[in-house]
Scaffold this active site. Structure first.
Site, mmCIF file in Angstrom:
data_model
loop_
_atom_site.group_PDB
_atom_site.id
_atom_site.type_symbol
_atom_site.label_atom_id
_atom_site.label_comp_id
_atom_site.label_asym_id
_atom_site.label_seq_id
_atom_site.Cartn_x
_atom_site.Cartn_y
_atom_site.Cartn_z
ATOM 1 N N ILE A 203 8.007 0.357 -0.632
ATOM 2 C CA ILE A 203 6.647 0.136 -1.298
ATOM 3 C C ILE A 203 6.140 -1.018 -0.581
ATOM 4 C CG2 ILE A 203 5.254 -0.208 -3.352
ATOM 5 C CD1 ILE A 203 7.783 0.598 -5.140
ATOM 6 N N HIS A 204 4.763 -0.927 -0.307
ATOM 7 C CA HIS A 204 3.906 -2.226 0.408
ATOM 8 C C HIS A 204 2.539 -2.091 0.191
ATOM 9 C CE1 HIS A 204 3.819 0.329 4.184
ATOM 10 N NE2 HIS A 204 2.680 -0.492 4.336
ATOM 11 N N ARG A 205 2.009 -0.844 -0.110
ATOM 12 C CA ARG A 205 0.704 -0.633 -0.064
ATOM 13 C C ARG A 205 0.062 -1.526 -1.201
ATOM 14 N NH1 ARG A 205 -0.897 1.463 4.709
ATOM 15 N NH2 ARG A 205 0.687 2.892 5.078
ATOM 16 N N ARG A 236 5.891 -8.588 0.496
ATOM 17 C CA ARG A 236 4.637 -8.686 0.015
ATOM 18 C C ARG A 236 5.282 -8.008 -1.619
ATOM 19 N NH1 ARG A 236 -0.501 -6.702 1.579
ATOM 20 N NH2 ARG A 236 -1.669 -6.905 -0.316
ATOM 21 N N ASP A 276 5.546 4.749 0.039
ATOM 22 C CA ASP A 276 3.868 4.861 0.321
ATOM 23 C C ASP A 276 3.508 4.425 1.643
ATOM 24 O OD1 ASP A 276 4.453 2.119 0.397
ATOM 25 O OD2 ASP A 276 3.281 1.533 -1.591
#
Ligand code: UD1
Ligand code: UDP
Length: 352
Positions: A203-205, A236, A276
């Site tokens: 996940i990073h969006r 992030r 994502d």
């Protein structure tokens, strides 16, 4: 011909590696500018080492910041480099702030601009990537599209000149490095994993990490799964989890971001991939692994067409239902992403 390649973020190192090889084979000079957008060893240098990408001639060391801080510092640094090295063409990749900065710096100096992975659209203007893609495409001279959908997207925006359907350089990279990964990566052993006995998540969006409600919702879905979930965590996302004090469920194993060879191995052997990421949706498709995309839409619509990739968003009920539904057998698997030689095709077109 003198080419300047502008990269700065993890997926750009991967996308550019096979193209740089093809440029060297063709005997053209390539100077690499690293903007410094990604800078941790595991987000940057590991890819240069594993994929044999030559050292950037300059690292602008821009680092992290707001979009304006990052993009403006890159713009100034890239402009200075272009002025002193006078290339025939500038190559930019994908949809990050490094892409947009490279594109603007080149066109303002009247230097020919080529965009690799042109024409992608999510049609979600809340994504910073969507602005970067649209703006870059609209000022590029050469637009190298990975898929027919991308060509059609550009056509709808009135862009036909300089558009070439070439395939996807990430597919070239997967074909080139996946066997090496199987031979050299020890990630399954080191994490004590058996093939098809775990799920893989990334996940990073911004829209998933920047809301603690959304991030908690995804992790609560993970908690309700009976299987181990390996989660190489983007910096992030780690920061967001720490800032919101979100508890990591016991079946979720957070690990540092891994190198490309370990990632390809984890992907090939996962039962299901939850992500994502744009690149990882495609890699799941290449490896014929079920992908569940933690987004409401995707620019990689080919991967969803026949069920290999399902858009589950961030609703725990949807995520869990999809994880527990077995992948249908005999799903069609078309060659949407080229023949594995898109990098050579791009370099031929650069020279023509
Ligand atoms: C960027 C791209 C995104 C791409 C992703 C690939 C933009 C707007 N976004 O998102 O399109 O999918 O890269 O991974 O260009 N950080 C570190 N170490 C690093 C890099 C980042 O700690 O080496 C942390 C910093 O706190 C930074 C945050 O991660 O503020 C986000 O990094 P940034 O490059 O701004 O965006 P990404 O989320 O990585
Ligand atoms: N990747 C990797 N290690 C990781 C996570 C991702 O090597 O820990 C690779 C992945 O295989 C793919 C690319 O990074 O090739 C995708 O990058 P990312 O998800 O950061 O960005 P996106 O594709 O969403 O722009």
């Amino acid at each position: 011909m003198k080419i300047i390649t502008v990269v700065g973020a993890r997926p750009q190192f991967i996308k550019s590696a096979p193209v740089s090889q093809a440029i060297a084979k063709a005997g053209y000079a390539e100077l690499i500018v690293h903007t410094g957008q990604h800078y941790d060893y595991g987000m940057s240098k590991v890819f240069f080492e594993e994929m044999g990408i030559k050292e950037p001639l300059i690292n602008l060391n821009v680092g992290s910041g707001t979009h304006a801080q990052q993009t403006s510092q890159m713009l100034v640094g890239i402009e200075g480099f272009l002025l002193s090295h006078t290339p025939d063409i500038v190559l930019v990749y994908g949809d990050t702030n490094s892409t947009l900065a490279g594109a603007l710096a080149a066109v303002k100096l009247g230097i020919k601009l080529a965009h690799i992975e042109a024409g992608l659209r999510s049609y979600n203007r809340q994504m910073p990537e969507e602005h970067n893609r649209v703006l870059t495409d609209h000022c590029s001279d050469l637009l190298f599209c990975p898929t027919q959908t991308a060509v059609n997207n550009l056509d709808r925006e009135g862009i036909q000149n300089g558009v070439h359907l070439v395939g996807d350089t990430m597919y070239d990279a997967v074909l080139q490095f996946s066997q090496l990964a199987l031979r050299n990566s020890l990630i399954l052993e080191s994490l004590d994993l058996k093939p098809k006995d775990y799920l893989l998540a990334t996940i990073h969006r911004a829209y998933n990490t920047d809301s603690s409600t959304v991030l908690s919702s995804i992790l609560s879905a993970f908690q309700q799964v009976d299987e181990t979930i390996i989660f190489p965590i983007h910096p992030r996302t780690l920061q967001a989890i720490k800032a919101s004090n979100i508890t990591i469920p016991p079946n979720v194993r957070l690990i540092d971001p891994v190198g490309y060879l370990d990632m390809l191995t984890l992907e090939q052997n996962a039962r299901v991939i939850l992500t994502d990421s744009g690149g990882i949706q495609k890699e799941a498709y290449f490896f014929k692994v079920q992908c569940l995309t933690l987004r409401p839409e995707t620019e990689w619509v080919e991967t969803t067409a026949s069920g290999w990739n399902i858009l589950v968003g961030t609703d725990p009920a949807k995520i869990i239902a999809a994880i527990n539904s077995p992948l249908a057998t005999g799903l069609p698997h078309s060659e949407y992403f080229g023949d594995g030689h898109s990098s050579e095709t791009i370099v031929k077109l650069l020279g023509s």
